[in-house]
Design an enzyme around this catalytic site. Structure first.
Site, PDB file in Angstrom:
ATOM      1  N   LYS A   1      39.789  18.463  64.348  1.00 50.55           N
ATOM      2  CA  LYS A   1      38.792  17.256  64.411  1.00 50.55           C
ATOM      3  C   LYS A   1      38.190  17.178  62.790  1.00 50.55           C
ATOM      4  O   LYS A   1      38.469  18.094  61.979  1.00 50.55           O
ATOM      5  CB  LYS A   1      37.438  17.364  65.081  1.00 50.55           C
TER       6      LYS A   1
ATOM      7  N   GLY B   1      39.715  24.377  63.963  1.00 51.47           N
ATOM      8  CA  GLY B   1      40.858  24.672  64.765  1.00 51.47           C
ATOM      9  C   GLY B   1      40.602  26.129  65.789  1.00 51.47           C
ATOM     10  O   GLY B   1      40.951  26.000  66.741  1.00 51.47           O
ATOM     11  N   GLY B   2      39.826  27.066  65.082  1.00 48.19           N
ATOM     12  CA  GLY B   2      39.545  28.180  66.081  1.00 48.19           C
ATOM     13  C   GLY B   2      38.626  27.630  67.239  1.00 48.19           C
ATOM     14  O   GLY B   2      38.955  28.209  68.567  1.00 48.19           O
TER      15      GLY B   2
ATOM     16  N   ASP C   1      31.035  24.166  68.052  1.00 43.90           N
ATOM     17  CA  ASP C   1      31.938  23.088  68.036  1.00 43.90           C
ATOM     18  C   ASP C   1      32.649  23.349  69.100  1.00 43.90           C
ATOM     19  O   ASP C   1      33.550  22.206  69.608  1.00 43.90           O
ATOM     20  CB  ASP C   1      33.038  23.201  66.668  1.00 43.90           C
TER      21      ASP C   1
END
Length: 287
Positions: free
Chosen positions: A11, A100-101, A135
């Protein structure tokens, strides 16, 4: 089971306004999450225990990895003894502000909830996701644009699509989120713009006048300490981007372009060593 291969999309943040610091040390914020077509892949295979491997040797594959944490949290929640073997093909840069994680962790929760037949409710999965990272809930439950408040975990799904090409650039600088929160220049007493209203005007009517309001509060401090990151933004703007900004706490920078040829030309102006991605208009993670 046959090995199952799943994509975990990244994102960007269209605006990131840090609004207050809570007594527990966390900060509240307002932001718009927008998905981009940059993704990791995770292959799931049968195993008697929870394990993982990763294509990037710089990332841990022990209990410090978010994928392992996600699997163990669901295992403990459901009181199951099942295992899983995960192979992470890492494409999204880490320490980039692209989530990403967090996306990988959300994928693990969602997939194992089905494979292990846990049948956890959306609310139960959300509670597990929040404990893994602010997130993670976005990637767990949203497919497109979303307005986030709280620590980023209170989400409003927006029935909008972004009508622009998104060029995302990683200038090979890893910025820790902890560092960013320690060093950003706080402005808690300002009047906040209505990000949802401005985004609606941008997506539905093409009104670009509100774009400057989509500020990222990490950007001034990051640019002061990492001049190469600032240069990426300037390059994108000079190449015709209608708006450019840091994503998350950085170091990735994105630019919005009205035309594909301009977006592709902008990517060629940046150093070859920088990783880059082009996302088409209207992209959502369901694709």
């Amino acid at each position: 089971m046959h090995p199952l291969l799943v994509k975990s999309f990244a994102k960007i943040n269209l605006g990131l306004l840090i609004t207050a610091k809570r007594q527990d040390g966390y900060h509240t914020l307002e932001t718009i999450f927008a998905p981009i077509n940059w993704y990791d892949t995770i292959e799931f295979s049968d195993s008697e225990k929870i394990s993982m491997s990763c294509s990037n040797s710089d990332l841990p594959v022990d209990d410090n990895n978010l994928c392992i944490k996600a699997a163990r949290s669901l295992q403990q929640f459901a009181a199951v003894r099942k295992g899983i073997a995960m192979k992470l093909q890492k494409q999204v840069p880490f320490g980039a502000g692209l989530g990403g994680g967090s996306s990988d962790a959300a994928t693990v929760l969602r997939v194992l909830n089905e494979l292990w037949k846990v049948n956890a409710s959306p609310a139960e999965l959300h509670a597990l996701a929040v404990k893994l990272g602010a997130d993670v809930p976005y990637f767990l439950s949203m497919k497109g644009l979303a307005y986030a408040t709280g620590i980023g975990d209170e989400l409003d799904d927006l029935a909008l699509t972004l009508p622009y090409y998104i060029v995302t650039v990683f200038p090979e600088e890893h910025i820790a989120t902890v560092w960013a929160y320690k060093n950003f220049y706080s402005r808690f007493d300002r009047e906040l713009p209505d990000l949802k209203k401005l985004l609606s005007e941008l997506c539905l009517s093409g009104k670009k006048e509100g774009l400057p309001a989509f500020e990222n509060d990490f950007e001034p401090a990051v640019f002061d300490h990492f001049p190469a990151v600032r240069k990426v933004k300037l390059t994108l703007l000079e190449a015709g981007s209608i708006f450019s900004s840091l994503s998350g706490s950085g170091s990735a920078v994105f630019g919005l372009f009205e035309r594909e040829d301009e977006a592709l030309a902008a990517m060629k102006l940046l150093p070859e060593a920088y990783r880059k991605n082009l996302t088409p208009p209207g992209f959502c993670m369901a694709q």
